[in-house]
Design a protein around this motif. Structure first.
Motif, PDB file in Angstrom:
ATOM      1  N   LYS A 227      43.219  37.365  45.592  1.00  0.00           N
ATOM      2  CA  LYS A 227      42.779  36.715  44.368  1.00  0.00           C
ATOM      3  C   LYS A 227      42.873  35.212  44.600  1.00  0.00           C
ATOM      4  CE  LYS A 227      44.432  40.346  41.231  1.00  0.00           C
ATOM      5  NZ  LYS A 227      45.075  41.192  42.254  1.00  0.00           N
ATOM      6  N   THR A 253      38.839  39.354  45.646  1.00  0.00           N
ATOM      7  CA  THR A 253      38.869  40.428  44.647  1.00  0.00           C
ATOM      8  C   THR A 253      38.751  39.906  43.226  1.00  0.00           C
ATOM      9  OG1 THR A 253      41.298  40.378  44.610  1.00  0.00           O
ATOM     10  CG2 THR A 253      40.239  41.927  46.126  1.00  0.00           C
ATOM     11  N   ASP A 254      39.126  38.650  43.003  1.00  0.00           N
ATOM     12  CA  ASP A 254      39.007  38.065  41.670  1.00  0.00           C
ATOM     13  C   ASP A 254      39.188  36.556  41.793  1.00  0.00           C
ATOM     14  OD1 ASP A 254      38.603  37.953  38.975  1.00  0.00           O
ATOM     15  OD2 ASP A 254      40.542  38.789  38.394  1.00  0.00           O
ATOM     16  N   THR A 255      38.622  35.821  40.855  1.00  0.00           N
ATOM     17  CA  THR A 255      38.811  34.369  40.842  1.00  0.00           C
ATOM     18  C   THR A 255      39.230  33.921  39.449  1.00  0.00           C
ATOM     19  OG1 THR A 255      36.466  33.958  40.360  1.00  0.00           O
ATOM     20  CG2 THR A 255      37.156  33.916  42.683  1.00  0.00           C
ATOM     21  N   TYR A 256      39.922  32.798  39.427  1.00  0.00           N
ATOM     22  CA  TYR A 256      40.419  32.209  38.184  1.00  0.00           C
ATOM     23  C   TYR A 256      40.152  30.715  38.274  1.00  0.00           C
ATOM     24  CZ  TYR A 256      43.790  30.885  34.525  1.00  0.00           C
ATOM     25  OH  TYR A 256      44.384  30.385  33.405  1.00  0.00           O
ATOM     26  N   ASP A 280      46.491  40.472  48.088  1.00  0.00           N
ATOM     27  CA  ASP A 280      46.625  41.800  47.471  1.00  0.00           C
ATOM     28  C   ASP A 280      47.469  42.694  48.349  1.00  0.00           C
ATOM     29  OD1 ASP A 280      45.046  40.951  45.423  1.00  0.00           O
ATOM     30  OD2 ASP A 280      43.246  42.017  46.063  1.00  0.00           O
TER      31      ASP A 280
END
Length: 281
Positions: A227, A253-256, A280
Motif C-alpha cells: 500500500k 494494492t491501494d493508494t492514499y 502487505d
C-alpha cells in the motif's frame, strides 16, 4: 466479552472520514500562536497553517491531559473493556509517555499503548490495520501481539524544501548537512528503528529528489505487494504527479493521498512531499 477501542493522535494523518468509518478516537495536538491556540485537524487546517507561516511560525504541544481523560471516560461509558492506543514516535513527542501516565488512572480498562516509532501515515497504516483486525473479531491479545510486525512493514520517506523548520522545532534528529539549503541539496528524510529522523539520501534539486522517491517505491514494490500513501505539505502538484506515476506500477494494492497534519507541517515547512509504504503480509 471484549470490546476493543482504538485511539490515535492527530499526527497519524488518517483522514477524518476513515477515523469516523472505523470509530477511531482522535487525540488532537495543539497548534499554539502567541494569542490563540487550535486543536490540530479539528479547529485548523494544514493550508491555514502554511498560509500564515510568513506572519508567524506557531509552536505545537502534545494532546491535552483533558482530552486524554475525556476520551478514556467516554470509552468506559460506552462499555469498552480494552483499549489500544498507537502514538507518534516517543522520540518526536511526549504523547506516548503522557498517555501511559494517564492510563494508570483507569484500572477498569485493559490499555496497551504502542509507540509506533514513526509518524504520519506510517503510523496511520498501523492504526488502520488494527481497525481491520478489530472488525474481523481478533482478540485484544492477538492484535497486540501483531503490532511489532505491523511496525516492521511500514516505512516513511519525505523530501522538504528547507531544513529551517526542523531546526526551529528542535526535531532535526540525525539529519545532517547544514549547507543543504545553500547548495540546493534536498535531503530525503526517513525515520530509523529508534524513531529518530535521519538523512536517507541527499539529492541535488527537488526534481531529482522526487525521482528518488519514485525509485524507493519501485524497489519496495519489486519485493512485495504494497500500500502506498503520498502526503504533502503545501506541494499539491508535485505530490499528485508522484502519485500518478506510482499508480501505474505493479504490486500496488491501494493508494492514499492527503495532506500532513498542521502539527507536522509546522516542523517541516511548505514544499514537503512524503512517501509512505506498507508492505502487505
Amino acid at each position: 466479552m471484549e470490546k476493543i477501542a482504538l485511539i490515535c493522535d492527530s499526527s497519524c494523518d488518517v483522514s477524518m472520514e476513515l477515523l469516523e468509518k472505523y470509530n477511531i478516537n482522535l487525540l488532537p495536538f495543539k497548534i499554539i500562536y502567541k494569542d490563540r491556540e487550535y486543536r490540530d485537524r479539528i479547529e485548523i487546517s494544514p493550508s491555514e497553517v502554511y498560509n500564515n507561516l510568513c506572519n508567524e511560525v506557531p509552536t505545537t504541544s502534545l494532546p491535552s491531559i483533558e482530552d486524554m481523560d475525556t476520551t478514556l471516560k467516554k470509552l468506559i461509558s460506552e462499555g469498552y473493556t480494552h483499549v489500544i492506543a498507537i502514538t507518534i514516535s516517543s522520540e518526536l513527542s511526549g504523547t506516548f509517555n503522557a498517555l501511559n501516565l494517564i492510563s494508570e488512572n483507569y484500572p477498569e480498562l485493559n490499555i496497551h499503548i504502542f509507540d509506533s516509532k514513526t509518524l504520519t501515515m506510517a503510523t496511520g497504516f498501523i492504526i488502520l490495520r488494527c481497525a481491520s483486525l478489530i472488525a474481523q473479531g481478533l482478540s485484544f491479545d492477538e492484535i497486540v501481539g501483531n503490532l511489532h510486525s505491523m511496525r516492521k512493514n511500514v516505512s516513511v520517506y519525505y523530501i522538504i524544501d528547507t531544513l529551517e523548520y526542523l531546526k526551529k522545532g528542535g526535531r532535526i534528529g540525525k539529519v545532517s548537512g547544514t549547507l543543504c539549503d545553500l547548495l540546493n541539496i534536498k535531503p530525503i528524510i526517513s525515520v530509523n528503528d529508534e524513531g529518530v529522523y535521519y538523512t536517507f539520501a541527499k539529492i541535488r534539486g527537488k526534481k531529482q529528489g522526487l525521482s528518488k522517491l519514485l525509485n524507493v517505491a519501485k524497489k519496495s514494490l519489486s519485493e512485495s505487494k504494497c500500500k502506498i500513501a503520498i502526503l504533502h505539505g503545501d506541494s499539491l502538484d508535485d505530490s499528485k504527479n508522484l502519485l500518478s506515476q506510482i499508480q501505474t506500477l505493479d504490486n500496488v494494492t491501494d493508494t492514499y493521498f492527503g495532506e500532513i497534519s498542521p502539527s507536522l507541517g509546522v516542523h517541516t515547512g511548505p514544499g514537503l512531499v512524503g512517501l509512505i509504504i506498507e508492505k502487505d503480509d
